[in-house]
Design a protein around this motif. Structure first.
Motif, PDB file in Angstrom:
ATOM      1  N   SER A   1     -22.648 -55.330 -23.217  1.00 54.72           N
ATOM      2  CA  SER A   1     -22.022 -54.258 -23.995  1.00 54.72           C
ATOM      3  C   SER A   1     -22.741 -52.937 -23.768  1.00 54.72           C
ATOM      4  CB  SER A   1     -22.041 -54.589 -25.486  1.00 54.72           C
ATOM      5  OG  SER A   1     -21.277 -55.742 -25.736  1.00 54.72           O
ATOM      6  N   THR A   2     -24.056 -52.987 -23.731  1.00 52.23           N
ATOM      7  CA  THR A   2     -24.845 -51.784 -23.497  1.00 52.23           C
ATOM      8  C   THR A   2     -24.555 -51.223 -22.113  1.00 52.23           C
ATOM      9  OG1 THR A   2     -26.584 -52.534 -24.982  1.00 52.23           O
ATOM     10  CG2 THR A   2     -27.201 -50.864 -23.348  1.00 52.23           C
ATOM     11  N   SER A   3     -24.517 -52.083 -21.107  1.00 48.73           N
ATOM     12  CA  SER A   3     -24.233 -51.634 -19.744  1.00 48.73           C
ATOM     13  C   SER A   3     -22.855 -51.001 -19.651  1.00 48.73           C
ATOM     14  CB  SER A   3     -24.328 -52.802 -18.761  1.00 48.73           C
ATOM     15  OG  SER A   3     -25.645 -53.287 -18.711  1.00 48.73           O
ATOM     16  N   LEU A   4     -21.877 -51.597 -20.307  1.00 42.86           N
ATOM     17  CA  LEU A   4     -20.524 -51.049 -20.295  1.00 42.86           C
ATOM     18  C   LEU A   4     -20.484 -49.706 -21.020  1.00 42.86           C
ATOM     19  CD1 LEU A   4     -17.594 -51.380 -19.461  1.00 42.86           C
ATOM     20  CD2 LEU A   4     -17.209 -52.653 -21.586  1.00 42.86           C
ATOM     21  N   ALA A   5     -21.181 -49.598 -22.138  1.00 41.61           N
ATOM     22  CA  ALA A   5     -21.219 -48.338 -22.890  1.00 41.61           C
ATOM     23  C   ALA A   5     -21.873 -47.232 -22.057  1.00 41.61           C
ATOM     24  CB  ALA A   5     -21.965 -48.518 -24.206  1.00 41.61           C
ATOM     25  N   ILE A   6     -22.947 -47.564 -21.349  1.00 43.78           N
ATOM     26  CA  ILE A   6     -23.608 -46.566 -20.497  1.00 43.78           C
ATOM     27  C   ILE A   6     -22.673 -46.148 -19.362  1.00 43.78           C
ATOM     28  CG2 ILE A   6     -25.538 -46.140 -18.918  1.00 43.78           C
ATOM     29  CD1 ILE A   6     -27.234 -47.969 -20.726  1.00 43.78           C
ATOM     30  N   LEU A   7     -21.954 -47.092 -18.765  1.00 45.30           N
ATOM     31  CA  LEU A   7     -21.000 -46.764 -17.701  1.00 45.30           C
ATOM     32  C   LEU A   7     -19.918 -45.817 -18.213  1.00 45.30           C
ATOM     33  CD1 LEU A   7     -19.632 -47.067 -14.926  1.00 45.30           C
ATOM     34  CD2 LEU A   7     -18.538 -49.149 -15.823  1.00 45.30           C
ATOM     35  N   VAL A   8     -19.321 -46.142 -19.344  1.00 43.18           N
ATOM     36  CA  VAL A   8     -18.272 -45.280 -19.908  1.00 43.18           C
ATOM     37  C   VAL A   8     -18.858 -43.911 -20.256  1.00 43.18           C
ATOM     38  CG1 VAL A   8     -16.687 -44.983 -21.861  1.00 43.18           C
ATOM     39  CG2 VAL A   8     -16.854 -47.202 -20.710  1.00 43.18           C
ATOM     40  N   GLY A   9     -20.046 -43.891 -20.833  1.00 43.76           N
ATOM     41  CA  GLY A   9     -20.704 -42.630 -21.152  1.00 43.76           C
ATOM     42  C   GLY A   9     -20.970 -41.791 -19.910  1.00 43.76           C
ATOM     43  N   ARG A  10     -21.417 -42.440 -18.830  1.00 47.05           N
ATOM     44  CA  ARG A  10     -21.654 -41.713 -17.570  1.00 47.05           C
ATOM     45  C   ARG A  10     -20.368 -41.076 -17.068  1.00 47.05           C
ATOM     46  NH1 ARG A  10     -23.729 -46.487 -14.986  1.00 47.05           N
ATOM     47  NH2 ARG A  10     -22.274 -45.997 -13.307  1.00 47.05           N
ATOM     48  N   ILE A  11     -19.284 -41.834 -17.099  1.00 49.22           N
ATOM     49  CA  ILE A  11     -17.999 -41.320 -16.611  1.00 49.22           C
ATOM     50  C   ILE A  11     -17.536 -40.143 -17.469  1.00 49.22           C
ATOM     51  CG2 ILE A  11     -15.545 -41.880 -16.323  1.00 49.22           C
ATOM     52  CD1 ILE A  11     -16.534 -44.775 -15.563  1.00 49.22           C
ATOM     53  N   LEU A  12     -17.639 -40.289 -18.779  1.00 50.03           N
ATOM     54  CA  LEU A  12     -17.197 -39.214 -19.682  1.00 50.03           C
ATOM     55  C   LEU A  12     -18.046 -37.959 -19.514  1.00 50.03           C
ATOM     56  CD1 LEU A  12     -16.393 -41.288 -22.892  1.00 50.03           C
ATOM     57  CD2 LEU A  12     -14.766 -40.246 -21.287  1.00 50.03           C
ATOM     58  N   LEU A  13     -19.359 -38.127 -19.372  1.00 48.68           N
ATOM     59  CA  LEU A  13     -20.228 -36.973 -19.176  1.00 48.68           C
ATOM     60  C   LEU A  13     -19.976 -36.301 -17.830  1.00 48.68           C
ATOM     61  CD1 LEU A  13     -23.840 -37.884 -20.395  1.00 48.68           C
ATOM     62  CD2 LEU A  13     -22.553 -35.825 -20.945  1.00 48.68           C
ATOM     63  N   ALA A  14     -19.759 -37.097 -16.808  1.00 52.67           N
ATOM     64  CA  ALA A  14     -19.667 -36.555 -15.450  1.00 52.67           C
ATOM     65  C   ALA A  14     -18.300 -35.978 -15.113  1.00 52.67           C
ATOM     66  CB  ALA A  14     -20.013 -37.655 -14.446  1.00 52.67           C
ATOM     67  N   ALA A  15     -17.254 -36.413 -15.779  1.00 50.47           N
ATOM     68  CA  ALA A  15     -15.894 -35.976 -15.421  1.00 50.47           C
ATOM     69  C   ALA A  15     -15.771 -34.460 -15.408  1.00 50.47           C
ATOM     70  CB  ALA A  15     -14.875 -36.591 -16.383  1.00 50.47           C
ATOM     71  N   MET A  16     -16.316 -33.818 -16.417  1.00 54.49           N
ATOM     72  CA  MET A  16     -16.237 -32.358 -16.494  1.00 54.49           C
ATOM     73  C   MET A  16     -16.913 -31.710 -15.287  1.00 54.49           C
ATOM     74  SD  MET A  16     -17.867 -29.871 -19.380  1.00 54.49           S
ATOM     75  CE  MET A  16     -19.537 -30.204 -18.866  1.00 54.49           C
ATOM     76  N   PHE A  17     -18.064 -32.224 -14.873  1.00 52.51           N
ATOM     77  CA  PHE A  17     -18.783 -31.641 -13.746  1.00 52.51           C
ATOM     78  C   PHE A  17     -18.038 -31.867 -12.433  1.00 52.51           C
ATOM     79  CE2 PHE A  17     -22.184 -32.248 -16.885  1.00 52.51           C
ATOM     80  CZ  PHE A  17     -22.685 -30.953 -16.925  1.00 52.51           C
ATOM     81  N   VAL A  18     -17.512 -33.067 -12.245  1.00 51.23           N
ATOM     82  CA  VAL A  18     -16.769 -33.368 -11.013  1.00 51.23           C
ATOM     83  C   VAL A  18     -15.558 -32.442 -10.904  1.00 51.23           C
ATOM     84  CG1 VAL A  18     -15.387 -35.118  -9.811  1.00 51.23           C
ATOM     85  CG2 VAL A  18     -17.562 -35.767 -10.889  1.00 51.23           C
ATOM     86  N   LEU A  19     -14.791 -32.332 -11.970  1.00 50.92           N
ATOM     87  CA  LEU A  19     -13.592 -31.482 -11.940  1.00 50.92           C
ATOM     88  C   LEU A  19     -13.944 -30.008 -11.771  1.00 50.92           C
ATOM     89  CD1 LEU A  19     -11.515 -33.254 -14.732  1.00 50.92           C
ATOM     90  CD2 LEU A  19     -11.179 -33.400 -12.249  1.00 50.92           C
ATOM     91  N   ALA A  20     -14.969 -29.547 -12.462  1.00 52.60           N
ATOM     92  CA  ALA A  20     -15.373 -28.140 -12.352  1.00 52.60           C
ATOM     93  C   ALA A  20     -15.905 -27.830 -10.953  1.00 52.60           C
ATOM     94  CB  ALA A  20     -16.417 -27.805 -13.404  1.00 52.60           C
ATOM     95  N   GLY A  21     -16.702 -28.726 -10.403  1.00 48.92           N
ATOM     96  CA  GLY A  21     -17.232 -28.519  -9.056  1.00 48.92           C
ATOM     97  C   GLY A  21     -16.124 -28.488  -8.016  1.00 48.92           C
TER      98      GLY A  21
END
Length: 139
Positions: free
Chosen positions: A14-34
């Protein structure tokens, strides 16, 4: 396998899945902006020049690459701690350059949002990418 082992394993999963989802949510803005910056260098450089940044075309390319590559690194979990720290430092700098007009409520909200994002990036830098990542596979 004991009940305790199953619970610990499920908790780790559960922790690993939460970190994965958190990484995607945090990074999406940077990927799209870049991506947006790199596909409209002239427009980005024009805006950067209008706010007084030096060498706006070079800065536009460098910022676009940092956001895109750093964001993708966080999504896949590669050198996650370094990418999170780099994007956190960039986000603080960008906030101090572009979002200090507190008389404008939108700018004030951007300021707060950006510092919340920096908080998330610092947590990610502290805990790492988790098991569901390139970093997690490399041990």
């Amino acid at each position: 396998m004991s009940t305790t082992s199953i619970t610990a394993s499920q908790s780790g999963s559960s922790t690993s899945l939460a970190i994965l989802v958190g990484r995607i949510l945090l990074a999406a803005m940077f990927v799209l902006a870049g991506f947006a910056k790199l596909t409209d260098i002239a427009g980005t450089a024009g805006w950067f020049g209008s706010i007084g940044l030096p060498a706006p075309t070079i800065v536009a390319v460098l910022v676009g690459l940092l956001e895109l590559v750093g964001g993708l690194a966080i999504v896949v979990g590669f050198q996650t701690r370094i990418a999170a720290l780099a994007l956190g430092a960039f986000t603080i700098a960008a906030t101090l350059v572009a979002h200090l007009n507190f008389a404008d409520m939108t700018q004030f909200l951007f300021f707060q949002k950006n510092f919340a994002i920096v908080g998330g990036l610092l947590v990610l830098a502290a805990v790492g990418a988790g098991a569901l990542s390139v970093d997690g596979r490399r041990g």
